[in-house]
Design a protein around this motif. Structure first.
Motif, PDB file in Angstrom:
ATOM      1  N   GLY A  67       0.556 -10.342 -13.068  1.00  0.00           N
ATOM      2  CA  GLY A  67      -0.626 -10.457 -12.139  1.00  0.00           C
ATOM      3  C   GLY A  67      -0.991 -11.634 -11.559  1.00  0.00           C
ATOM      4  N   TYR A  68      -1.170 -11.731 -10.444  1.00  0.00           N
ATOM      5  CA  TYR A  68      -1.340 -13.179  -9.679  1.00  0.00           C
ATOM      6  C   TYR A  68      -2.805 -13.061  -8.862  1.00  0.00           C
ATOM      7  N   ILE A  69      -3.639 -14.048  -9.136  1.00  0.00           N
ATOM      8  CA  ILE A  69      -5.031 -13.814  -8.495  1.00  0.00           C
ATOM      9  C   ILE A  69      -5.069 -15.168  -7.875  1.00  0.00           C
ATOM     10  N   SER A  70      -5.399 -15.314  -6.709  1.00  0.00           N
ATOM     11  CA  SER A  70      -5.673 -16.462  -5.770  1.00  0.00           C
ATOM     12  C   SER A  70      -7.205 -16.921  -5.885  1.00  0.00           C
ATOM     13  N   LEU A  71      -7.700 -17.638  -6.550  1.00  0.00           N
ATOM     14  CA  LEU A  71      -9.199 -17.874  -6.742  1.00  0.00           C
ATOM     15  C   LEU A  71      -9.580 -19.280  -5.912  1.00  0.00           C
ATOM     16  N   ARG A  72     -10.479 -19.221  -5.036  1.00  0.00           N
ATOM     17  CA  ARG A  72     -10.971 -20.566  -4.250  1.00  0.00           C
ATOM     18  C   ARG A  72     -12.429 -20.514  -4.660  1.00  0.00           C
ATOM     19  N   GLY A  73     -12.852 -21.818  -4.604  1.00  0.00           N
ATOM     20  CA  GLY A  73     -14.349 -22.248  -5.011  1.00  0.00           C
ATOM     21  C   GLY A  73     -14.474 -23.751  -5.041  1.00  0.00           C
ATOM     22  N   ASN A  74     -15.744 -24.142  -5.358  1.00  0.00           N
ATOM     23  CA  ASN A  74     -15.911 -25.401  -5.489  1.00  0.00           C
ATOM     24  C   ASN A  74     -16.093 -25.852  -7.034  1.00  0.00           C
ATOM     25  N   SER A  75     -15.224 -26.706  -7.371  1.00  0.00           N
ATOM     26  CA  SER A  75     -14.866 -26.995  -8.689  1.00  0.00           C
ATOM     27  C   SER A  75     -16.091 -27.948  -9.260  1.00  0.00           C
ATOM     28  N   LEU A  76     -16.983 -28.386  -8.122  1.00  0.00           N
ATOM     29  CA  LEU A  76     -17.909 -29.413  -8.638  1.00  0.00           C
ATOM     30  C   LEU A  76     -19.251 -28.568  -8.554  1.00  0.00           C
ATOM     31  N   ASP A  77     -19.253 -27.318  -8.697  1.00  0.00           N
ATOM     32  CA  ASP A  77     -20.355 -26.494  -8.690  1.00  0.00           C
ATOM     33  C   ASP A  77     -20.098 -25.913 -10.304  1.00  0.00           C
ATOM     34  N   GLN A 101     -13.741 -17.092  -3.223  1.00  0.00           N
ATOM     35  CA  GLN A 101     -12.834 -16.005  -2.876  1.00  0.00           C
ATOM     36  C   GLN A 101     -12.112 -15.715  -4.012  1.00  0.00           C
ATOM     37  N   VAL A 102     -11.838 -14.501  -4.033  1.00  0.00           N
ATOM     38  CA  VAL A 102     -10.910 -13.738  -5.186  1.00  0.00           C
ATOM     39  C   VAL A 102      -9.943 -12.870  -4.624  1.00  0.00           C
ATOM     40  N   ALA A 103      -8.940 -12.876  -4.478  1.00  0.00           N
ATOM     41  CA  ALA A 103      -7.682 -12.177  -4.025  1.00  0.00           C
ATOM     42  C   ALA A 103      -6.684 -11.781  -4.839  1.00  0.00           C
ATOM     43  N   ASP A 104      -6.171 -10.413  -4.840  1.00  0.00           N
ATOM     44  CA  ASP A 104      -5.004 -10.268  -5.432  1.00  0.00           C
ATOM     45  C   ASP A 104      -3.845 -10.477  -4.874  1.00  0.00           C
ATOM     46  N   ASN A 105      -2.828 -11.389  -5.465  1.00  0.00           N
ATOM     47  CA  ASN A 105      -1.522 -11.827  -4.654  1.00  0.00           C
ATOM     48  C   ASN A 105      -0.525 -11.324  -5.382  1.00  0.00           C
ATOM     49  N   SER A 106      -0.756 -10.334  -6.124  1.00  0.00           N
ATOM     50  CA  SER A 106       0.337  -9.805  -7.315  1.00  0.00           C
ATOM     51  C   SER A 106       1.574  -9.577  -6.456  1.00  0.00           C
ATOM     52  N   GLY A 107       1.678  -9.233  -5.356  1.00  0.00           N
ATOM     53  CA  GLY A 107       2.943  -8.563  -4.716  1.00  0.00           C
ATOM     54  C   GLY A 107       3.359  -9.874  -3.819  1.00  0.00           C
ATOM     55  N   GLY A 108       2.854 -10.859  -4.174  1.00  0.00           N
ATOM     56  CA  GLY A 108       3.469 -12.153  -3.339  1.00  0.00           C
ATOM     57  C   GLY A 108       3.984 -13.123  -4.213  1.00  0.00           C
ATOM     58  N   TYR A 109       4.150 -13.144  -5.545  1.00  0.00           N
ATOM     59  CA  TYR A 109       4.709 -14.275  -6.436  1.00  0.00           C
ATOM     60  C   TYR A 109       5.589 -13.676  -7.378  1.00  0.00           C
ATOM     61  N   THR A 110       6.475 -14.391  -7.820  1.00  0.00           N
ATOM     62  CA  THR A 110       7.157 -14.285  -9.384  1.00  0.00           C
ATOM     63  C   THR A 110       7.567 -15.595  -9.865  1.00  0.00           C
ATOM     64  N   GLN A 111       8.103 -15.412 -11.101  1.00  0.00           N
ATOM     65  CA  GLN A 111       8.196 -16.360 -11.865  1.00  0.00           C
ATOM     66  C   GLN A 111       9.575 -16.534 -12.430  1.00  0.00           C
ATOM     67  N   VAL A 112      10.259 -17.617 -12.721  1.00  0.00           N
ATOM     68  CA  VAL A 112      11.650 -17.760 -13.095  1.00  0.00           C
ATOM     69  C   VAL A 112      11.497 -18.883 -14.210  1.00  0.00           C
ATOM     70  N   LEU A 113      12.016 -18.609 -15.458  1.00  0.00           N
ATOM     71  CA  LEU A 113      12.190 -19.451 -16.552  1.00  0.00           C
ATOM     72  C   LEU A 113      13.410 -20.089 -16.374  1.00  0.00           C
ATOM     73  N   LEU A 114      13.482 -21.266 -16.856  1.00  0.00           N
ATOM     74  CA  LEU A 114      14.671 -22.172 -16.730  1.00  0.00           C
ATOM     75  C   LEU A 114      15.062 -22.825 -17.838  1.00  0.00           C
ATOM     76  N   GLN A 115      16.044 -22.870 -18.675  1.00  0.00           N
ATOM     77  CA  GLN A 115      16.147 -23.671 -20.085  1.00  0.00           C
ATOM     78  C   GLN A 115      17.565 -24.110 -20.155  1.00  0.00           C
ATOM     79  N   GLY A 116      17.882 -24.960 -21.103  1.00  0.00           N
ATOM     80  CA  GLY A 116      19.389 -25.212 -21.596  1.00  0.00           C
ATOM     81  C   GLY A 116      19.560 -26.490 -21.369  1.00  0.00           C
ATOM     82  N   PRO A 117      20.687 -27.201 -22.013  1.00  0.00           N
ATOM     83  CA  PRO A 117      20.721 -28.385 -21.806  1.00  0.00           C
ATOM     84  C   PRO A 117      21.201 -29.075 -20.709  1.00  0.00           C
ATOM     85  N   ASN A 118      21.193 -28.261 -19.499  1.00  0.00           N
ATOM     86  CA  ASN A 118      21.727 -28.779 -18.172  1.00  0.00           C
ATOM     87  C   ASN A 118      20.833 -28.328 -17.197  1.00  0.00           C
ATOM     88  N   ALA A 119      19.694 -27.730 -17.787  1.00  0.00           N
ATOM     89  CA  ALA A 119      18.539 -27.148 -16.685  1.00  0.00           C
ATOM     90  C   ALA A 119      17.825 -28.418 -16.087  1.00  0.00           C
TER      91      ALA A 119
END
Length: 210
Positions: A37-47, A111-129
């Motif tokens: 699940g991916y949620i886009s959140l916008r707002g004033n961090s100083l609030d 602003q709170v928006a569901d962006n779950s269809g818009g992202y994915t993640q890849v994990l990368l590891q190993g000695p030559n990553a």
């Protein structure tokens, strides 16, 4: 769309059927962490009210320092800009978090928006990553500190990246995922690429099984 019928952007590569436990036989190990699940959140961090209410719903203090992120259980909150965050969560928590944020932030500029269809993640590891990442990006990944998230180039595309254990997590837009994966495969060729078995830990940061 029912979860059973959902497909990740890298579904066509058949990664799950190729997965193996990480071993010393390959220089690079990678795999997608699909269908989070991916949620886009916008707002004033100083609030103070905004930050407090978001933290209460997420169960983690909202990261306000540039290029930082915070995690708690199955939630990861990435700082993207002074007024924008990406919240990554297990799919089973998406509805709860969306509803909780929208309810808690009523009357607060946000602003709170569901962006779950818009992202994915890849994990990368190993000695030559690290070598692979240096082929793909202008950013000096060797200097990337734990707890920091950066946005940078990846070939002719871009990713958000942070360290994950002894490897790296690359968050990308769905529309770029095919290109980035193919680029990663090519860059890994000199070192040998293995498809890593992904260990379910219940959250956005499921790990690579070793």
């Amino acid at each position: 769309m029912a979860e059973a019928s959902m497909q990740s952007p890298l579904y066509a590569f058949g990664l799950a059927s190729q997965a193996d436990a990480v071993n010393d036989g390959r220089g690079v190990w990678a795999n997608e962490i699909p269908l989070l699940g991916y949620i886009s959140l916008r707002g004033n961090s100083l609030d103070p009210a905004f930050a407090e209410k978001v933290g209460a719903v997420m169960g983690v203090t909202l990261p306000v320092a540039p290029c930082s992120f915070a995690t708690a259980l199955d939630v990861k909150v990435l700082w993207i800009s002074p007024d924008e965050w990406i919240i990554v969560c297990g799919r089973h928590r998406l509805g709860e978090l969306l509803s909780g944020l929208r309810s808690a932030l009523q009357g607060i500029r946000s602003q709170v928006a569901d962006n779950s269809g818009g992202y994915t993640q890849v994990l990368l590891q190993g000695p030559n990553a690290l070598d692979v990442l240096q082929h793909a990006s202008v950013y000096d990944f060797a200097a990337l500190e734990q707890g920091r998230v950066i946005g940078t180039t990846f070939g002719k595309s871009s990713v958000y990246a942070h360290r994950a254990g002894d490897g790296f997590c690359l968050l990308m837009r769905r529309s770029f995922a095919d290109y980035i994966w193919r680029y990663l495969v090519r860059a890994s060729a000199p070192y040998g690429l293995g498809i890593a078995a992904i260990e379910a830990t219940g959250h956005a940061g499921r790990g690579v099984a070793s």
